[in-house]
Design a protein around this motif. Structure first.
Motif, PDB file in Angstrom:
ATOM      1  N   ALA A  68      40.421  31.250  20.296  1.00 31.77           N
ATOM      2  CA  ALA A  68      40.029  32.644  20.534  1.00 31.77           C
ATOM      3  C   ALA A  68      39.252  32.819  21.841  1.00 31.77           C
ATOM      4  CB  ALA A  68      39.193  33.154  19.366  1.00 31.77           C
ATOM      5  N   GLN A  69      38.872  31.711  22.457  1.00 31.59           N
ATOM      6  CA  GLN A  69      38.101  31.798  23.704  1.00 31.59           C
ATOM      7  C   GLN A  69      38.765  30.948  24.779  1.00 31.59           C
ATOM      8  OE1 GLN A  69      33.933  30.976  23.253  1.00 31.59           O
ATOM      9  NE2 GLN A  69      33.653  32.503  21.685  1.00 31.59           N
ATOM     10  N   VAL A  70      39.670  31.589  25.500  1.00 31.74           N
ATOM     11  CA  VAL A  70      40.356  30.918  26.599  1.00 31.74           C
ATOM     12  C   VAL A  70      40.153  31.748  27.864  1.00 31.74           C
ATOM     13  CG1 VAL A  70      42.088  29.797  25.147  1.00 31.74           C
ATOM     14  CG2 VAL A  70      42.527  32.079  26.066  1.00 31.74           C
ATOM     15  N   CYS A  71      40.288  31.089  29.006  1.00 29.05           N
ATOM     16  CA  CYS A  71      40.088  31.781  30.285  1.00 29.05           C
ATOM     17  C   CYS A  71      40.975  33.031  30.385  1.00 29.05           C
ATOM     18  CB  CYS A  71      40.379  30.843  31.452  1.00 29.05           C
ATOM     19  SG  CYS A  71      39.173  29.508  31.658  1.00 29.05           S
ATOM     20  N   GLY A  72      42.215  32.931  29.906  1.00 30.58           N
ATOM     21  CA  GLY A  72      43.128  34.063  29.991  1.00 30.58           C
ATOM     22  C   GLY A  72      42.637  35.289  29.244  1.00 30.58           C
ATOM     23  N   GLY A  73      41.690  35.120  28.347  1.00 32.84           N
ATOM     24  CA  GLY A  73      41.123  36.235  27.592  1.00 32.84           C
ATOM     25  C   GLY A  73      39.675  36.485  27.956  1.00 32.84           C
ATOM     26  N   CYS A  74      39.264  36.019  29.098  1.00 36.29           N
ATOM     27  CA  CYS A  74      37.863  36.143  29.528  1.00 36.29           C
ATOM     28  C   CYS A  74      37.708  37.284  30.531  1.00 36.29           C
ATOM     29  CB  CYS A  74      37.425  34.821  30.162  1.00 36.29           C
ATOM     30  SG  CYS A  74      35.768  34.851  30.873  1.00 36.29           S
ATOM     31  N   ALA A  75      36.570  37.913  30.501  1.00 38.29           N
ATOM     32  CA  ALA A  75      36.306  39.033  31.413  1.00 38.29           C
ATOM     33  C   ALA A  75      36.305  38.607  32.877  1.00 38.29           C
ATOM     34  CB  ALA A  75      34.949  39.652  31.072  1.00 38.29           C
ATOM     35  N   PHE A  76      36.112  37.329  33.138  1.00 40.05           N
ATOM     36  CA  PHE A  76      36.013  36.857  34.521  1.00 40.05           C
ATOM     37  C   PHE A  76      37.310  36.295  35.079  1.00 40.05           C
ATOM     38  CE2 PHE A  76      31.754  36.326  32.560  1.00 40.05           C
ATOM     39  CZ  PHE A  76      31.115  37.318  33.271  1.00 40.05           C
ATOM     40  N   PHE A  77      38.369  36.345  34.292  1.00 34.90           N
ATOM     41  CA  PHE A  77      39.693  35.839  34.698  1.00 34.90           C
ATOM     42  C   PHE A  77      40.413  36.969  35.419  1.00 34.90           C
ATOM     43  CE2 PHE A  77      44.161  34.584  33.662  1.00 34.90           C
ATOM     44  CZ  PHE A  77      44.135  33.264  34.098  1.00 34.90           C
ATOM     45  N   GLU A  78      40.790  36.744  36.678  1.00 34.31           N
ATOM     46  CA  GLU A  78      41.332  37.825  37.502  1.00 34.31           C
ATOM     47  C   GLU A  78      42.862  37.900  37.485  1.00 34.31           C
ATOM     48  OE1 GLU A  78      38.127  38.852  40.842  1.00 34.31           O
ATOM     49  OE2 GLU A  78      39.353  37.105  41.311  1.00 34.31           O
ATOM     50  N   SER A  79      43.432  37.969  36.311  1.00 34.86           N
ATOM     51  CA  SER A  79      44.875  38.142  36.207  1.00 34.86           C
ATOM     52  C   SER A  79      45.211  38.627  34.808  1.00 34.86           C
ATOM     53  CB  SER A  79      45.601  36.823  36.485  1.00 34.86           C
ATOM     54  OG  SER A  79      46.993  36.978  36.282  1.00 34.86           O
ATOM     55  N   ALA A  80      46.278  39.381  34.710  1.00 33.21           N
ATOM     56  CA  ALA A  80      46.761  39.806  33.397  1.00 33.21           C
ATOM     57  C   ALA A  80      47.771  38.799  32.864  1.00 33.21           C
ATOM     58  CB  ALA A  80      47.398  41.181  33.497  1.00 33.21           C
ATOM     59  N   GLN A  81      48.241  37.897  33.715  1.00 31.49           N
ATOM     60  CA  GLN A  81      49.203  36.886  33.286  1.00 31.49           C
ATOM     61  C   GLN A  81      48.503  35.806  32.473  1.00 31.49           C
ATOM     62  OE1 GLN A  81      51.150  35.823  37.135  1.00 31.49           O
ATOM     63  NE2 GLN A  81      52.979  36.121  35.898  1.00 31.49           N
ATOM     64  N   GLN A  82      49.108  35.438  31.368  1.00 31.78           N
ATOM     65  CA  GLN A  82      48.526  34.425  30.495  1.00 31.78           C
ATOM     66  C   GLN A  82      49.153  33.048  30.686  1.00 31.78           C
ATOM     67  OE1 GLN A  82      45.859  35.139  28.242  1.00 31.78           O
ATOM     68  NE2 GLN A  82      45.842  36.846  29.670  1.00 31.78           N
ATOM     69  N   ASP A  83      50.134  32.953  31.587  1.00 33.56           N
ATOM     70  CA  ASP A  83      50.817  31.674  31.758  1.00 33.56           C
ATOM     71  C   ASP A  83      50.715  31.124  33.176  1.00 33.56           C
ATOM     72  OD1 ASP A  83      52.360  33.563  32.973  1.00 33.56           O
ATOM     73  OD2 ASP A  83      54.253  32.870  32.122  1.00 33.56           O
ATOM     74  N   ALA A  84      49.748  31.622  33.928  1.00 32.09           N
ATOM     75  CA  ALA A  84      49.603  31.159  35.307  1.00 32.09           C
ATOM     76  C   ALA A  84      48.130  31.000  35.656  1.00 32.09           C
ATOM     77  CB  ALA A  84      50.255  32.158  36.260  1.00 32.09           C
ATOM     78  N   CYS A  85      47.861  30.122  36.575  1.00 36.38           N
ATOM     79  CA  CYS A  85      46.498  29.926  37.054  1.00 36.38           C
ATOM     80  C   CYS A  85      46.018  31.208  37.738  1.00 36.38           C
ATOM     81  CB  CYS A  85      46.458  28.795  38.079  1.00 36.38           C
ATOM     82  SG  CYS A  85      47.074  27.223  37.461  1.00 36.38           S
ATOM     83  N   ALA A  86      44.716  31.433  37.686  1.00 35.52           N
ATOM     84  CA  ALA A  86      44.152  32.601  38.359  1.00 35.52           C
ATOM     85  C   ALA A  86      42.705  32.306  38.736  1.00 35.52           C
ATOM     86  CB  ALA A  86      44.228  33.832  37.452  1.00 35.52           C
ATOM     87  N   ASN A  87      42.172  33.164  39.577  1.00 39.23           N
ATOM     88  CA  ASN A  87      40.790  33.002  40.022  1.00 39.23           C
ATOM     89  C   ASN A  87      39.805  33.411  38.937  1.00 39.23           C
ATOM     90  OD1 ASN A  87      38.908  32.478  42.309  1.00 39.23           O
ATOM     91  ND2 ASN A  87      38.317  34.588  41.861  1.00 39.23           N
TER      92      ASN A  87
END
Ligand code: SF4
Length: 109
Positions: A68-87
């Motif tokens: 339930a706590q992954v970067c892809g679902g974090c407020a500080f993850f700068e992308s809507a994509q859940q399958d790619a690296c992001a800043n």
């Protein structure tokens, strides 16, 4: 800051494919190539000492142990994509969408 983004799929490497194909193990090839590849979003060798220190102090990991706590679902993850690296704005560098650190925060609605 590192922005290295690459996929590593060891189960489908050319060498493994050729070895399995040479013995006619096509079902093993199919099974092995269906595994989800690992996504590597930063190269530790390219991080500065400060970047490495920040990641270590926040216990950043490329694979979260909490679904339930992954970067892809974090407020500080700068992308809507859940399958790619992001800043990540906290780490100021590329992170794994399945990663995690102590600063994880739910996005505001
Ligand atoms: S703050 Fe932590 S959990 Fe959130 S995106 Fe950055 S590294 Fe991932």
């Amino acid at each position: 800051m590192s922005s290295t983004t690459e996929r590593i799929d060891s189960s489908c490497s050319r060498r493994v494919f050729l070895q399995l194909a040479s013995v006619g193990a096509f079902s093993a090839i199919a099974a092995g190539c269906q595994k989800t590849p690992s996504l590597v979003c930063s190269d530790p060798a390219r991080l500065s000492d400060a970047e490495s220190s920040l990641r270590a102090s926040l216990h950043y990991t490329e694979q979260s142990s909490q679904a339930a706590q992954v970067c892809g679902g974090c407020a500080f993850f700068e992308s809507a994509q859940q399958d790619a690296c992001a800043n990540c704005t906290i780490l100021n560098g590329s992170v794994n969408p399945k990663g995690h650190c102590d600063s994880w925060s739910a996005p505001t609605q």
